[in-house]
Enzyme design. Sequence first.
Site, PDB file in Angstrom:
ATOM      1  N   HIS A 194      -4.429   0.665   8.168  1.00 52.59           N
ATOM      2  CA  HIS A 194      -4.971   0.419   6.836  1.00 52.59           C
ATOM      3  C   HIS A 194      -6.452   0.057   6.894  1.00 52.59           C
ATOM      4  O   HIS A 194      -6.856  -0.869   7.587  1.00 52.59           O
ATOM      5  CB  HIS A 194      -4.197  -0.709   6.143  1.00 52.59           C
ATOM      6  N   CYS A 248       0.823  -1.211   0.000  1.00 51.77           N
ATOM      7  CA  CYS A 248       0.000   0.000   0.000  1.00 51.77           C
ATOM      8  C   CYS A 248       0.861   1.266   0.000  1.00 51.77           C
ATOM      9  O   CYS A 248       1.682   1.480   0.890  1.00 51.77           O
ATOM     10  CB  CYS A 248      -0.920  -0.013   1.213  1.00 51.77           C
ATOM     11  N   HIS A 274      -6.450   2.598   0.034  1.00 48.51           N
ATOM     12  CA  HIS A 274      -6.315   2.942   1.449  1.00 48.51           C
ATOM     13  C   HIS A 274      -7.227   4.145   1.618  1.00 48.51           C
ATOM     14  O   HIS A 274      -7.064   5.147   0.913  1.00 48.51           O
ATOM     15  CB  HIS A 274      -4.856   3.310   1.761  1.00 48.51           C
ATOM     16  N   HIS A 329     -10.008  13.641   0.771  1.00 49.01           N
ATOM     17  CA  HIS A 329      -9.421  14.775   0.063  1.00 49.01           C
ATOM     18  C   HIS A 329      -9.971  16.052   0.689  1.00 49.01           C
ATOM     19  O   HIS A 329     -11.186  16.188   0.866  1.00 49.01           O
ATOM     20  CB  HIS A 329      -9.820  14.777  -1.414  1.00 49.01           C
ATOM     21  N   CYS A 354       0.335   3.337   3.189  1.00 51.44           N
ATOM     22  CA  CYS A 354       0.976   2.700   4.349  1.00 51.44           C
ATOM     23  C   CYS A 354       2.481   2.976   4.327  1.00 51.44           C
ATOM     24  O   CYS A 354       3.090   3.218   5.376  1.00 51.44           O
ATOM     25  CB  CYS A 354       0.708   1.198   4.361  1.00 51.44           C
ATOM     26  N   THR A 363      -7.885   5.205  -7.018  1.00 49.71           N
ATOM     27  CA  THR A 363      -6.615   4.656  -7.502  1.00 49.71           C
ATOM     28  C   THR A 363      -5.738   4.097  -6.387  1.00 49.71           C
ATOM     29  O   THR A 363      -4.842   3.315  -6.659  1.00 49.71           O
ATOM     30  CB  THR A 363      -5.812   5.713  -8.283  1.00 49.71           C
ATOM     31  N   ASP A 417      -1.230  16.355  -1.600  1.00 53.28           N
ATOM     32  CA  ASP A 417      -1.386  15.488  -2.765  1.00 53.28           C
ATOM     33  C   ASP A 417      -0.310  15.845  -3.782  1.00 53.28           C
ATOM     34  O   ASP A 417      -0.041  17.031  -4.008  1.00 53.28           O
ATOM     35  CB  ASP A 417      -2.784  15.674  -3.363  1.00 53.28           C
ATOM     36  N   HIS A 431      -8.974   7.471   2.160  1.00 54.43           N
ATOM     37  CA  HIS A 431      -8.395   8.799   2.295  1.00 54.43           C
ATOM     38  C   HIS A 431      -9.441   9.861   1.982  1.00 54.43           C
ATOM     39  O   HIS A 431     -10.272   9.700   1.118  1.00 54.43           O
ATOM     40  CB  HIS A 431      -7.154   8.986   1.418  1.00 54.43           C
ATOM     41  N   ASN A 436     -13.307   8.900  -2.404  1.00 49.69           N
ATOM     42  CA  ASN A 436     -13.555   8.129  -3.612  1.00 49.69           C
ATOM     43  C   ASN A 436     -13.600   6.652  -3.225  1.00 49.69           C
ATOM     44  O   ASN A 436     -12.622   6.120  -2.707  1.00 49.69           O
ATOM     45  CB  ASN A 436     -12.453   8.360  -4.655  1.00 49.69           C
TER      46      ASN A 436
END
Length: 113
Positions: A46, A4, A97, A101, A7, A94, A30, A99, A86
């Site tokens: 994770h 990952c 893990h 934004h 990770c 994509t 990002d 996340h 997402n």
Amino acid sequence: MADCLFCKIIAGDIPSTGVHETDTTYAFRDINPQSRVHVLVVPKNHHEDANELANHPNLLAALLKAGVEVADIEGIKDSGYRFVFNTGDDACRTVFHAHLHVLGGEQLTDFGR
């Protein structure tokens, strides 16, 4: 998780530009920003996606709180910001893990198509 990307970032194996950190979350810039401010907030442990986070309401709340703190740090708390998760193929995820934004720092376009 050994493969990952996030990770590896959390472990310090891949460099990142940190913005904020708590015991359970890490926020970093990002590398392909979609707005002037684009920071990712990730759980340190994770979890694959928002579907999985729904089973961990305290962690989900910690991610949202960290997102608000990032907005404050980045100076966009009062002008406005957007949170995005997402999840799944149709969302063009994509990295597997979870996340959050945090986007802002400019007038954002309409949401969706």
